[in-house]
Scaffold this motif. Structure first.
Motif, short mmCIF file in Angstrom:
data_model
loop_
_atom_site.label_atom_id
_atom_site.label_comp_id
_atom_site.label_asym_id
_atom_site.label_seq_id
_atom_site.Cartn_x
_atom_site.Cartn_y
_atom_site.Cartn_z
N UNK A 175 2.92 10.69 -9.41
CA UNK A 175 2.33 10.51 -10.88
C UNK A 175 0.74 10.21 -10.85
N UNK A 176 -0.25 10.76 -10.75
CA UNK A 176 -1.55 10.60 -10.84
C UNK A 176 -2.30 9.64 -11.77
N UNK A 177 -1.33 9.39 -12.76
CA UNK A 177 -1.66 8.39 -13.92
C UNK A 177 -1.21 6.95 -13.49
N UNK A 178 -0.70 6.77 -12.28
CA UNK A 178 -0.40 5.65 -11.98
C UNK A 178 -1.70 4.60 -11.52
N UNK A 226 0.81 -1.06 0.11
CA UNK A 226 0.06 0.07 0.07
C UNK A 226 0.89 1.18 -0.11
N UNK A 227 2.07 1.49 0.94
CA UNK A 227 3.02 2.48 0.73
C UNK A 227 3.43 2.60 -0.77
N UNK A 228 3.90 1.57 -1.39
CA UNK A 228 4.50 1.66 -2.76
C UNK A 228 3.41 2.54 -3.71
N UNK A 229 2.05 1.85 -3.45
CA UNK A 229 1.01 2.36 -4.39
C UNK A 229 1.09 3.92 -4.16
N UNK A 230 0.85 4.35 -2.86
CA UNK A 230 0.49 5.65 -2.12
C UNK A 230 1.53 6.62 -2.82
N UNK A 231 2.73 6.15 -2.60
CA UNK A 231 3.93 7.06 -3.01
C UNK A 231 3.87 7.13 -4.29
#
Length: 236
Positions: free
Chosen positions: A26-29, A16-21
């Protein structure tokens, strides 16, 4: 037992931390795709290295298979981690894995980013496909890195070019002829950092498995020139 503990470093909170960072950079992630790839039915049975590769793959596809976009965003994230003095660990192996898995066709860009990445988590494994793919250019690059101001980059110049680095792909051409390695070791044999000098000793040990005479010759020519080099030779 140890393998289970290691793979559990990739906990749901860590993912979850990877995803949030990455989403914040980049909002396109594509968070939905990221989680779908990672938490597949095979995830519970994956071991440490498999999970690291899976995370690297998930990041790649979550940027719509745009390696350079992913690489630039990972660089930005690692810069933030270094600035905040965040402690690294083997759970961050997915960073060099990303370069190893997807960066070979983008050699120039990958090589530019590796010094920063290796300052946080060692790139000794991910550099090896590049050495095999383009040995002359990469050996010259490793020689340049052996004089780098950052100790982690200097250490990479030796550790990444070890012919028989454990748990890594071997470097057949350097196993056959280790001559290009010695100028790098010459630059590092009196390095002020023991972390770097130990890599030199381990590199010499690797070379000695196939070319003991060459290592003996190097040792004789350098012995008693400095206490630091003497310690390397004894360790090797």
């Amino acid at each position: 037992m140890a393998s289970t503990l290691f793979k559990d470093l990739f906990s749901a909170d860590f993912i979850k931390g990877i995803e949030q960072n990455l989403k914040s950079i980049d909002k396109d992630f594509n968070s939905k795709l990221f989680n779908k790839i990672i938490f597949s039915e095979t995830w519970p049975n994956q071991e440490l290295k498999q999970r690291s590769k899976t995370i690297a793959q998930a990041i790649y596809h979550s940027y719509n298979s745009d390696y350079l976009k992913g690489l630039n965003n990972l660089e930005n994230w690692v810069s933030e981690l270094l600035k905040s003095k965040h402690k690294s660990g083997i759970e961050y192996l997915f960073l060099p894995d990303f370069i190893e898995c997807f960066g070979l066709n983008f050699e120039k860009e990958s090589i530019q980013k590796i010094p920063l990445i290796t300052s946080f988590i060692s790139c000794e494994f991910c550099i090896r496909p590049f050495i095999i793919n383009n040995p002359n250019k990469l050996i010259k690059q490793m020689q340049k890195w052996s004089e780098h101001e950052n100790l982690h980059v200097r250490r990479l110049s030796s550790e990444g070019i070890r012919p028989r680095l454990p748990w890594a792909m071997q470097l057949p051409e350097l196993i056959k002829d280790p001559k290009p390695i010695f100028p790098i070791l010459d630059n590092l044999k009196d390095d002020p950092e023991v972390y770097v000098r130990k890599s030199v000793a381990n590199n010499l040990n690797d070379i000695s498995k196939d070319h003991p005479t060459k290592v003996l010759d190097w040792s004789k020519s350098n012995y008693n020139k400095s206490d630091l080099t003497n310690a390397i030779i004894k360790h090797a």
